[in-house]
Design an enzyme around this catalytic site. Structure first.
Site, PDB file in Angstrom:
ATOM      1  N   ASP A  36       0.862  -1.190   0.000  1.00 26.85           N
ATOM      2  CA  ASP A  36       0.000   0.000   0.000  1.00 26.85           C
ATOM      3  C   ASP A  36       0.898   1.239   0.000  1.00 26.85           C
ATOM      4  OD1 ASP A  36      -2.140   1.989   0.798  1.00 26.85           O
ATOM      5  OD2 ASP A  36      -3.298   0.161   1.045  1.00 26.85           O
ATOM      6  N   ASN A  89      -5.414  -5.004  -6.400  1.00 28.99           N
ATOM      7  CA  ASN A  89      -6.650  -4.433  -5.855  1.00 28.99           C
ATOM      8  C   ASN A  89      -6.597  -2.928  -5.627  1.00 28.99           C
ATOM      9  OD1 ASN A  89      -9.168  -4.478  -4.030  1.00 28.99           O
ATOM     10  ND2 ASN A  89      -7.524  -3.813  -2.640  1.00 28.99           N
ATOM     11  N   TYR A 155     -12.574   6.745 -14.033  1.00 26.73           N
ATOM     12  CA  TYR A 155     -12.777   5.518 -13.249  1.00 26.73           C
ATOM     13  C   TYR A 155     -13.430   4.448 -14.118  1.00 26.73           C
ATOM     14  CZ  TYR A 155     -13.894   2.615  -9.169  1.00 26.73           C
ATOM     15  OH  TYR A 155     -13.984   1.577  -8.264  1.00 26.73           O
ATOM     16  N   LYS A 159     -11.563   0.914 -15.069  1.00 24.08           N
ATOM     17  CA  LYS A 159     -12.098  -0.362 -14.596  1.00 24.08           C
ATOM     18  C   LYS A 159     -12.576  -1.226 -15.764  1.00 24.08           C
ATOM     19  CE  LYS A 159     -11.391   0.186 -10.161  1.00 24.08           C
ATOM     20  NZ  LYS A 159     -10.468  -0.707  -9.429  1.00 24.08           N
ATOM     21  N   ILE A 188     -19.538  -0.861  -1.748  1.00 18.53           N
ATOM     22  CA  ILE A 188     -18.987  -1.604  -0.606  1.00 18.53           C
ATOM     23  C   ILE A 188     -18.563  -0.598   0.470  1.00 18.53           C
ATOM     24  CG2 ILE A 188     -17.253  -3.318   0.107  1.00 18.53           C
ATOM     25  CD1 ILE A 188     -19.206  -4.322  -2.128  1.00 18.53           C
ATOM     26  N   THR A 190     -16.400   0.998   2.363  1.00 24.03           N
ATOM     27  CA  THR A 190     -14.974   1.314   2.561  1.00 24.03           C
ATOM     28  C   THR A 190     -14.775   2.829   2.443  1.00 24.03           C
ATOM     29  OG1 THR A 190     -14.301   1.287   0.242  1.00 24.03           O
ATOM     30  CG2 THR A 190     -14.387  -0.858   1.350  1.00 24.03           C
TER      31      THR A 190
HETATM   32  N1  LIG Z   1     -15.806   0.303  -2.151  1.00 25.25           N
HETATM   33  C1  LIG Z   1     -16.472   0.240  -3.278  1.00 25.25           C
HETATM   34  O1  LIG Z   1     -17.658   0.594  -3.328  1.00 25.25           O
HETATM   35  C2  LIG Z   1     -15.803  -0.287  -4.521  1.00 25.25           C
HETATM   36  C3  LIG Z   1     -16.609  -0.628  -5.598  1.00 25.25           C
HETATM   37  C4  LIG Z   1     -16.027  -1.135  -6.759  1.00 25.25           C
HETATM   38  C5  LIG Z   1     -14.652  -1.260  -6.818  1.00 25.25           C
HETATM   39  N2  LIG Z   1     -13.893  -0.902  -5.759  1.00 25.25           N
HETATM   40  C6  LIG Z   1     -12.447  -1.053  -5.896  1.00 25.25           C
HETATM   41  O2  LIG Z   1     -11.969  -1.814  -4.823  1.00 25.25           O
HETATM   42  C7  LIG Z   1     -10.560  -1.539  -4.669  1.00 25.25           C
HETATM   43  C8  LIG Z   1     -10.259  -1.341  -3.207  1.00 25.25           C
HETATM   44  O3  LIG Z   1     -10.902  -0.160  -2.768  1.00 25.25           O
HETATM   45  P1  LIG Z   1     -11.650  -0.057  -1.371  1.00 25.25           P
HETATM   46  O4  LIG Z   1     -13.085   0.046  -1.666  1.00 25.25           O
HETATM   47  O5  LIG Z   1     -11.159  -1.082  -0.464  1.00 25.25           O
HETATM   48  O6  LIG Z   1     -11.189   1.414  -0.933  1.00 25.25           O
HETATM   49  P2  LIG Z   1     -10.145   1.911   0.166  1.00 25.25           P
HETATM   50  O7  LIG Z   1      -9.942   3.347  -0.157  1.00 25.25           O
HETATM   51  O8  LIG Z   1     -10.621   1.542   1.511  1.00 25.25           O
HETATM   52  O9  LIG Z   1      -8.814   1.086  -0.156  1.00 25.25           O
HETATM   53  C9  LIG Z   1      -7.971   1.389  -1.240  1.00 25.25           C
HETATM   54  C10 LIG Z   1      -6.544   1.191  -0.798  1.00 25.25           C
HETATM   55  O10 LIG Z   1      -5.700   1.379  -1.950  1.00 25.25           O
HETATM   56  C11 LIG Z   1      -4.578   2.133  -1.520  1.00 25.25           C
HETATM   57  N3  LIG Z   1      -3.963   2.818  -2.667  1.00 25.25           N
HETATM   58  C12 LIG Z   1      -4.421   3.923  -3.325  1.00 25.25           C
HETATM   59  N4  LIG Z   1      -3.550   4.269  -4.289  1.00 25.25           N
HETATM   60  C13 LIG Z   1      -2.534   3.364  -4.241  1.00 25.25           C
HETATM   61  C14 LIG Z   1      -1.333   3.204  -4.987  1.00 25.25           C
HETATM   62  N5  LIG Z   1      -0.989   4.053  -5.960  1.00 25.25           N
HETATM   63  N6  LIG Z   1      -0.521   2.152  -4.673  1.00 25.25           N
HETATM   64  C15 LIG Z   1      -0.840   1.312  -3.652  1.00 25.25           C
HETATM   65  N7  LIG Z   1      -1.952   1.431  -2.910  1.00 25.25           N
HETATM   66  C16 LIG Z   1      -2.786   2.449  -3.204  1.00 25.25           C
HETATM   67  C17 LIG Z   1      -5.136   3.111  -0.495  1.00 25.25           C
HETATM   68  O11 LIG Z   1      -4.118   3.663   0.317  1.00 25.25           O
HETATM   69  C18 LIG Z   1      -6.093   2.215   0.261  1.00 25.25           C
HETATM   70  O12 LIG Z   1      -5.470   1.574   1.338  1.00 25.25           O
HETATM   71  C19 LIG Z   1     -10.278  -0.338  -5.562  1.00 25.25           C
HETATM   72  O13 LIG Z   1      -9.668  -0.787  -6.756  1.00 25.25           O
HETATM   73  C20 LIG Z   1     -11.649   0.219  -5.847  1.00 25.25           C
HETATM   74  O14 LIG Z   1     -11.695   0.923  -7.068  1.00 25.25           O
HETATM   75  C21 LIG Z   1     -14.423  -0.421  -4.608  1.00 25.25           C
END
Ligand SMILES: NC(=O)c1ccc[n+]([C@@H]2O[C@H](COP(=O)([O-])OP(=O)(O)OC[C@H]3O[C@@H](n4cnc5c(N)ncnc54)[C@H](O)[C@@H]3O)[C@@H](O)[C@H]2O)c1
Length: 250
Positions: A36, A89, A155, A159, A188, A190
């Site tokens: 991270d 991820n 985005y 994706k 989700i 988060t």
């Molecule tokens: N939460 C949702 O509703 C949702 C829906 C669809 C997709 N996603 C995807 O799920 C994945 C995880 O997101 P989440 O929901 O857990 O959000 P989150 O913000 O809680 O976690 C994302 C993590 O990625 C890290 N990060 C950001 N940029 C980075 C980089 N350049 N290198 C390394 N780490 C980095 C952040 O520090 C964070 O810890 C993402 O790809 C997001 O697009 C989330």
């Protein structure tokens, strides 16, 4: 335990879906490298795993930087001996504006992290997975990689790119015994959805916009990731599994 003796890398493991998956992989016996940009979050995930008796390291990594991805992979294999599972991820959202108002800098940043980051994860993990006799890659796409949404151009595009890159990698490395799949989460619980949650008019709509009428938990997504990474999914590759409470059908 489904992952005894295996090593997994989880990018974005310092929070949300990545943290939940890192914890679940460790509970199932895997040694986990948590990657991270956020050291505090990453170290915290490692502590949670270690306190529960699991094995984990934190490697500070920006997934958009190829040198840092190479370092992540070599640190992981030097520490744990091999690599079997790569969970690409890490991701970020974008400012919700029309495409004409989105800056080129922001476009580049979103695509660099969300799409190029997955490409780099595949590029540098595959040689190690081949050395291990095969393995599994899971990439985080999104419901918004399968459908459009106004004001989410960078985005959406990043994706959507992950969905098709997943199919490409599945074709290229299937005969090397590497399966490559994606998950497409809906809304989700988060940090990434914090802006939506703060919006008085948007949240009541977004938080119920699926067949189940609720948002999902990171653990519910992690369970799908573990399934795709496990031998139970041995004939599944190139797929994108929706984990969205029926959001795509809505
Ligand atoms: N939460 C949702 O509703 C949702 C829906 C669809 C997709 N996603 C995807 O799920 C994945 C995880 O997101 P989440 O929901 O857990 O959000 P989150 O913000 O809680 O976690 C994302 C993590 O990625 C890290 N990060 C950001 N940029 C980075 C980089 N350049 N290198 C390394 N780490 C980095 C952040 O520090 C964070 O810890 C993402 O790809 C997001 O697009 C989330």
């Amino acid at each position: 335990m489904r992952f005894s003796g295996k090593t997994a890398i989880v990018t974005g493991g310092g929070s949300g879906i990545g943290r939940a998956a890192a914890i679940r992989f460790a509970q199932e016996g895997a040694a986990v490298a948590v990657a991270d940009v956020d050291s505090l979050g990453g170290e915290e995930t490692v502590s949670i795993i270690e306190n529960a008796g699991g094995k984990a390291i934190f490697v500070k990594t920006d997934v958009a930087d190829s040198n840092q991805i190479k370092e992540l992979i070599s640190t992981t294999t030097n520490t744990f001996g091999s690599l079997n599972i790569m969970f690409n991820n890490a991701g970020i959202g974008n400012s919700e504006v029309r495409s004409t108002d989105l800056s080129e800098d922001e476009w580049d940043k979103v695509v660099d992290i969300n799409l190029k980051g997955v490409f780099l994860g595949i590029k540098y993990a595959v040689p190690e997975l081949i050395k291990a006799g095969g393995g599994a890659i899971v990439n985080t796409a999104s419901l918004l990689g399968l459908k459009g949404q106004k004001y989410m151009s960078a985005y959406n595009a990043s994706k959507g790119g992950v969905v098709i890159l997943t199919k490409n990698a599945a074709l290229e490395y299937g005969k090397k015994n590497i399966r490559v799949n994606a998950i497409a989460p809906g809304v989700i619980d988060t940090k990434i959805i914090e802006n939506w949650r703060q919006s008085e008019w948007k949240w009541p709509i977004i938080s119920k916009a699926n067949a189940l009428g609720r948002i999902g938990s990171p653990e519910e997504v992690a369970n799908a990731v573990l399934f795709l990474a496990s031998d139970e999914a041995s004939f599944i590759t190139g797929a994108t599994l929706s984990v969205d409470g029926g959001g795509l059908t809505f």
